[in-house]
Structures are given as structure tokens and as C-alpha cells.
Design a protein around this motif. Structure first.
Motif, PDB file in Angstrom:
ATOM      1  N   HIS A  27       0.793  -1.026   0.139  1.00  0.00           N
ATOM      2  CA  HIS A  27      -0.464  -0.222  -0.042  1.00  0.00           C
ATOM      3  C   HIS A  27       0.737   1.456   0.178  1.00  0.00           C
TER       4      HIS A  27
ATOM      5  N   ASP B 236      -7.577  -2.226   6.479  1.00  0.00           N
ATOM      6  CA  ASP B 236      -7.647  -2.790   5.098  1.00  0.00           C
ATOM      7  C   ASP B 236      -7.782  -4.317   5.532  1.00  0.00           C
TER       8      ASP B 236
ATOM      9  N   GLY C 234      -3.854  -8.628  -0.486  1.00  0.00           N
ATOM     10  CA  GLY C 234      -3.497  -8.023  -1.085  1.00  0.00           C
ATOM     11  C   GLY C 234      -2.151  -7.274  -2.466  1.00  0.00           C
TER      12      GLY C 234
HETATM   13 MG    MG Z   1      -6.969  -4.807  -1.354  1.00  0.00          MG
END
Ligand code: MG
Ligand code: ADP
Length: 691
Positions: free
Chosen positions: A306, A370, A554
């Protein structure tokens, strides 16, 4: 009892039987048939310990002209003594035709005198912990049932018609009379059960409405962005346009951010739906308004991903970012903390270390979490508390980002009670009824379509003897310039075995694929090493990545086109879906191979079938719910608190609807009764429900 949450009298009164045993009738031995579970009574004619094969106590019981053999493979000397020849016994068990005549193995036994009365009601069998004797719990519940306050708290006319009063329902369920309709008790369709379920659902709806009401009194900073502000500039700089679904959810979030009440919103969207950019736009809005934004991810790897992406998007706009995780120590960490505390860093990305270590923010306006389902209930509570704490300490220091001339119109004094907005993101969609029940205090935004240009992932399920074919397929993919993940199973409670497995597979694939760069990634590696491996794979210098489930959430490498999951039968459905979501993230045609080792258990079979049949995360979630049931589905095992004990969301939709309708009205018209009802049902659990 404490460990089972049975603390108050009312807790005991609400601890209901799993099933019943009928000890209200005696069957003459002559009338009993093999295969039936019956209660008979007779006199011991013979008692001996036989040592044929296994040592066992064998009794001969006589009832009239008939005889019954009782066998005990486990017994105490005291039992042998009290079940002596001449004693009258009342025994209950399954009757079998044994080699030496009719027998029962391990019946329940009671020593009785001639004429001992039969119980007047069915005998309840309660759920018990391993160390809690059933008989002890029965006594405790009986006495609690007499003493507990079971007065009707709900005003007349509010309980659905036809359902009994609470006291009546409880007395019936704990001690049903002989002849009570056992099937309706067992499948919980009986009106007494309906009453209990209704009360339980109502308590839950009320506690969530209360939480929502509390939140309405809280103040959050108003986060808006003028035309030409950071969010617009970020959108303009993206290589693609937002999908309609993304645009819609951004609209919902931005509307919340512009309000004075803190947002409490769940953003759900399937794996790969594009939630990150939505988070970035929300962050840009907060930062434009002069407030900090914190983004929290469940693993360092994901936080790092991220961070990279957000830096790439936001730093060109002049936003200062910081990266905070548990593994970051020493001077670098101190400097970071200082930047966060002074407001020099406007976007802070990290793991839950952020909340655990009480990082001080200068002006936290928005917290984004998240993959929120990966955090336990307790952690979500900690986050809530952290934000309450931050709210108190907010204010003071001025934010200082060169590009953020945004409004700071909150004024010093008003800042005291301010708390940040909260956005949670999840790729494990929650079916509607669950969302209504468990997250009634949450607003939900859903991204229901994937960005265009994705080619659907083809999923194949193979027995593991087809490994050579899979390796050949890997060779082809790599030759075509694509990349491959190979995921090794989580072997429960054994990180060491996990590691061995991944290491061996890594070596094996290295040997089978000469000239191909095969990398290894696992949870035990130091953070920096993990990041280095991940960088090689994202950069395309590494073709095959063997990994444990650390890549589960992710990780985003659009050029990866093949995902192999070894021992797929050991993974949960949500996890498989997440893993599969690591491929098919770009335009390349992608495939997922699920390798399994026979024989498969039924649930394993059902999971793999679901994976092969659909790639729709909502459908997967529905099937997962079917396979596992709501408690497991929501991970209540982690928290140790099953939130709904009696109601079943699949069956009790109508009751849920009634409870949902009643809750707000009750709170408005009879707030004291509403609170008393919540306290009765939830006691100390009320706090958990808010999280
Ligand atoms: Mg994601
Ligand atoms: P997730 O919802 O699983 O977190 P991501 O945010 O990681 O998904 O997005 C998956 C991929 O799709 C990323 O590579 C992202 O850059 C890309 N993406 C997101 N939105 C769009 C869009 N509107 N058009 C094209 N690609 C997009």
C-alpha cells in the motif's frame, strides 16, 4: 462456568439444553426392542469383572422373567460396589442384541429403591465444557432459574403474537413435560424457542442502535475538498478512469467525510475490485482539508505494498507520507513518530503496531483499515478506543504539508471532542442478513463490478499426482514472459512444518525448472528480506514465487498469470478466494490450479467445488456461510464469543425483521426497558458488539 460466560443467574437461565433425554417412562424389558434407546429397571443378579480381551464389568439385570446384560469398559471400584447383587437399578441406553442375549453398553445408571418416582419432565442435556459435569450444571441452572429475575421487560404488544412470556418459555425449555413435541424442540421451531430467538435478536439490534446513537453525539472534523483540490488532481493523474462502481462509493464516502458525525463505513468489494484507489481518494480528501490520514493493514507485506502504491500516487502531489510498522526500530522510528506527532507526515501507512503502541497523531482525521476481517474483534475494539483517545488529544499542532492550504475551520476549542472518521475495507463480502445483524452500526458501500479488461480466471482442481503436468504448465507460462505463484499450505500450529514444506517445494521447483528464477517467501523471513523478494517479483526479475500464505492478502503483481495452491483442501474458502485473487489482476489470461491430496472430506470437496464453479466473491461468501455457519464465518472463534447463540440467520429472517422494526421504536418510547433488555441478554458482551 466462568469460562463459558455463565456468570450471572440470568446467564445460567439463558443457557439452554441441546437436547433432552426421556427418563419419564419405564419400559418393561419384555416390550423393549433392539435399536431403541429405553429406560428399564431391574435387580442385579450377577456382577463380575471379565478379562476376556479387555477388562470389563458385566452385570446381569433381571426384570420379571427377562434378563439384560450391562457392559462397562470403564468403571470405578465405587461403582462396582454400589451396583452390587440385589440392588435395584434404573438404566437408560441403547438396547442391542448381543452374542449373550440382550445388552446395553455404558448405559446411564441410577441406584433406586422400589417405588422411586420417575421425573415429571424431560431431562435437559446442556452444552458443557470438558471439565464441567452435566449433573452439576443442571443443579446450578435449576437454582438460577428459580432466583433469576425473569420479569417481562418488553411492553405488551411488542413480542410477536403467539409467543409465550419469557418465564414460561424458559421453564418449558429447561423442563419440557413428558409428551412435549421433541422434533419442534430439537429444530427450535417451537414457540418457546421462537421467543428466545426473538429476544436475542432484539438485544442485538438494540445494542447496535445504542452504539449508533452514541456515535451520533460524537463530532468529527468536516473533511471537504474544493474544486481542483488533491482528490481531483489525483484522479486526473491516474492512467485509467474510475469505474462507475468506484465513482459511486467514492461519492458515498466523500459525503460522509463532509459531515460532522464520524463516518463508520465498510467498503466491500471483491478481490481486485480496486479498493486501494478509493482509499487514496478518501485520504486525499482528508489531507486536502488539513487532517492526517492513517492506513492500517494486517501484515507488513501488505502495508508495504500500500505504501508503495500510495507514495507513487500521492507524493507527486506534495503529500508527505510515513511508514510505520513494528519492525521499524531505533532512530528512523523516532524520527517518523516525531513527524507523525508534529503533523509533518500527512499520510501514515502501517500495521496494527500503530494502534498497539499508541502512536500520537497531530490531527488524525481519517483512519482506514484494510482487510478488516483479518483483524479480530478485540483489535477492532482497540482501534475504536485508540480513536477515542486520539480524539481527546487532537488539536494543538498545526499540520504542515506544502500543498495543503485546505480549510482548518474547526477552531481550537471545538477540536477537543473530535474523533476521526473510520473507513474499513474488506474483500470478504458479508451476505445481506449478516450485515444487517452483525454490522447494523456500520454503513456499507459495495464495489460490485471489476475494472474492465480483466480476463476471467480459469480454475482447475487436480489430484496431486498430476504435479508434473502443472510444472510443465509453469514452464510454458514463464517462457511466455508471465509469472507464477506457488502457494504452500498452512499446516496448523506448525510454522516449522510450513517452512519445511515451502523450502522443499522451492528446491524441487528450482531443480525442475533450470534457468528459471524461483524465489521463496515465508512468514519467518525478516521484513527487509521479504520486501527484497517481493520487489524482485514485482519488478519481473523473478518468474516463480514459492510462498506460504503471507501473500494471501493484497499483493498486486498484474503480470502474474498462474496461481498454484498445494493441498488446497487445507485452506478455507475465503482464503482460497483471496489467494486466487492474486492472479487475473491485469489483462493477461490467468489460471488457478488447486492441487489436493485424496481422500477429501465432504467440506473440503464442497469448498473446492465452489472454487471451480464461481469467481464471484459474493457467491463464494454465500457458499462459505452455508458450509460453515454464521459463527465460524465471522471468525467468532478468535474472540471466543459466539454472538448469536440461538437464532439462525438462515432460518429466522422473519424474526430478525421484527426485531429490526421494533428496536428503534422501543428505544424512542421505552428507553429504560430497552436498556434493561440489552443488559439482561448481553451483560459484559455489549462492548464487543459495538466493535
Ligand atoms: Mg486490497
Ligand atoms: P483490491 O480491491 O483487491 O484491493 P486493488 O485496489 O489492489 O484491488 O486493485 C487491483 C488492480 O486494479 C490494481 O492493479 C489497480 O491499480 C487496478 N485498478 C483499480 N481501479 C481500476 C480501474 N478503474 N481501471 C483499471 N484498473 C484499475
Amino acid at each position: 462456568m466462568e469460562r463459558m460466560g455463565l456468570r450471572r443467574e440470568i446467564d445460567l437461565a439463558l443457557h439452554l439444553p441441546l437436547r433432552y433425554e426421556d427418563e419419564t417412562r419405564l419400559v418393561p424389558l419384555a416390550a423393549a426392542r433392539a435399536g431403541e434407546t429405553v429406560q428399564v429397571q431391574g435387580t442385579v443378579r450377577d456382577s463380575r469383572v471379565e478379562a476376556r480381551g479387555r477388562r470389563q464389568l458385566v452385570l446381569r439385570l433381571q426384570d420379571g422373567d427377562d434378563e439384560l446384560v450391562l457392559r462397562f469398559l470403564h468403571f470405578y471400584p465405587a461403582q462396582q460396589k454400589s451396583w452390587a447383587v440385589g440392588q435395584m437399578l434404573r438404566v437408560r441406553g441403547e438396547l442391542r442384541d448381543g452374542f449373550f442375549g440382550r445388552e446395553m453398553v455404558h448405559p446411564t445408571v441410577r441406584v433406586v429403591a422400589e417405588g422411586t418416582p420417575l421425573p415429571a419432565s424431560l431431562t435437559p442435556v446442556y452444552p458443557v465444557g470438558a471439565q464441567l459435569p452435566q449433573a452439576y450444571l443442571r443443579k446450578a441452572i435449576d437454582s438460577a432459574l428459580m432466583r433469576a429475575n425473569l420479569a417481562e421487560l418488553l411492553p405488551p404488544g411488542t413480542v410477536p403474537a403467539g409467543l409465550p412470556a419469557l418465564r414460561e418459555a424458559l421453564n418449558f425449555l429447561h423442563h419440557p413435560p413428558p409428551g412435549a413435541p421433541l422434533p419442534a424442540l430439537e429444530d427450535r421451531s417451537h414457540s418457546a424457542w421462537q421467543r428466545l430467538k426473538f429476544d436475542e435478536l432484539l438485544a442485538q439490534q438494540l445494542s447496535q442502535a445504542l452504539a449508533r446513537e452514541e456515535r451520533a453525539h460524537l463530532r468529527a472534523p468536516v473533511l471537504t475538498s474544493p474544486a481542483g483540490g488533491l482528490p481531483e488532481r489525483l484522479q486526473a493523474a491516474l492512467p485509467w478512469g474510475l469505474t462507475d462502481a468506484q465513482q459511486r462509493v467514492v461519492g458515498e464516502i466523500v459525503a460522509d467525510l463532509g459531515r460532522e458525525q464520524p463516518m463508520n463505513r465498510l467498503l466491500q468489494g471483491d478481490v481486485g475490485a480496486g479498493k486501494t484507489v478509493v482509499a487514496a481518494l478518501a485520504a486525499a480528501t482528508a489531507i486536502q482539508a488539513g487532517w492526517q490520514c492513517a492506513l492500517m493493514a494486517p501484515t507488513e507485506l501488505l502495508a508495504e505494498q500500500h505504501f508503495r502504491k500510495l507514495v507513487q500516487w500521492l507524493e507527486p502531489l506534495g503529500i508527505t507520507t510515513a511508514w510505520l510498522t513494528g519492525s521499524r526500530r531505533g532512530k528512523g522510528r523516532k524520527e517518523m513518530l516525531a513527524q507523525v506527532a508534529s503533523g509533518a507526515a500527512m499520510l501514515i501507512v502501517g500495521t496494527q503496531a500503530m494502534i498497539q503502541e499508541g502512536v500520537a497523531f497531530a490531527r488524525l482525521g481519517l483512519a482506514i483499515v484494510d482487510e478488516q476481517h483479518r483483524f479480530g474483534v478485540a483489535q477492532r475494539l482497540a482501534l475504536r478506543q485508540a480513536r477515542e483517545h486520539d480524539g481527546e488529544s487532537a488539536g494543538g499542532t498545526e499540520g504542515a504539508s506544502p500543498d495543503c492550504a485546505g480549510s482548518r475551520g474547526q477552531g481550537g476549542g471545538a477540536l477537543e471532542a473530535v474523533e476521526p472518521h473510520l473507513l474499513m475495507m474488506s474483500a470478504t463480502p458479508i451476505p445481506r442478513t449478516l450485515a444487517m445483524t452483525y454490522y447494523a452500526d456500520l454503513d456499507v458501500s459495495t464495489i460490485d463490478t471489476l475494472p474492465p479488461g480483466r480476463t476471467p480466471i480459469v480454475t482447475k482442481v487436480f489430484a496431486d499426482n498430476r504435479r508434473p503436468e502443472v510444472v510443465a504448465r509453469i514452464r510454458d507460462e514463464v517462457a511466455a514472459g508471465k509469472q507464477v505463484y506457488w502457494v504452500c499450505p498452512l499446516i496448523e500450529e506448525s510454522e516449522t512444518l510450513d517452512l519445511k514444506n515451502a523450502t522443499e517445494t522451492h528446491a524441487e521447483l528450482g531443480a525442475l525448472l533450470p534457468g528459471v528464477t524461483v524465489g521463496l517467501l515465508h512468514g519467518r523471513m525478516p521484513g527487509a528480506e521479504k520486501a527484497a523478494v517481493m520487489a524482485l517479483f514485482s519488478g519481473g526479475q523473478m518468474a516463480v514465487l514459492v510462498a506460504t500464505t503471507v501473500i494471501e492478502v493484497g499483493v498486486d503483481v498484474p503480470n502474474a498469470s498462474l496461481m498454484v495452491i498445494e493441498h488446497a483442501e487445507r485452506f478455507g474458502l475465503a482464503q482460497l478466494h483471496q489467494l486466487r485473487g492474486r492472479v487475473g489482476r491485469g489483462a493477461v489470461a490467468s489460471a488457478c490450479v488447486l492441487l489436493y491430496t485424496a481422500p477429501l472430506a465432504d467440506t473440503g470437496k464442497a469448498r473446492l467445488r465452489a472454487m471451480a464453479e464461481t469467481t464471484d466473491g459474493f457467491e463464494i461468501a454465500r457458499r462459505d456461510l452455508d458450509i460453515r455457519g454464521p459463527g465460524e464465518f465471522l471468525g467468532s472463534r478468535q474472540s471466543g464469543d459466539a454472538l448469536l447463540r440461538f437464532a439462525d440467520l438462515a432460518e429466522d429472517d422473519a424474526l430478525l425483521q421484527r426485531a429490526r422494526d421494533l428496536a428503534p421504536r422501543l428505544l424512542r418510547e421505552q428507553p429504560a426497558a430497552a436498556r434493561a433488555h440489552v443488559a439482561r441478554w448481553l451483560g459484559s458482551k455489549a462492548e464487543f458488539l459495538k466493535a
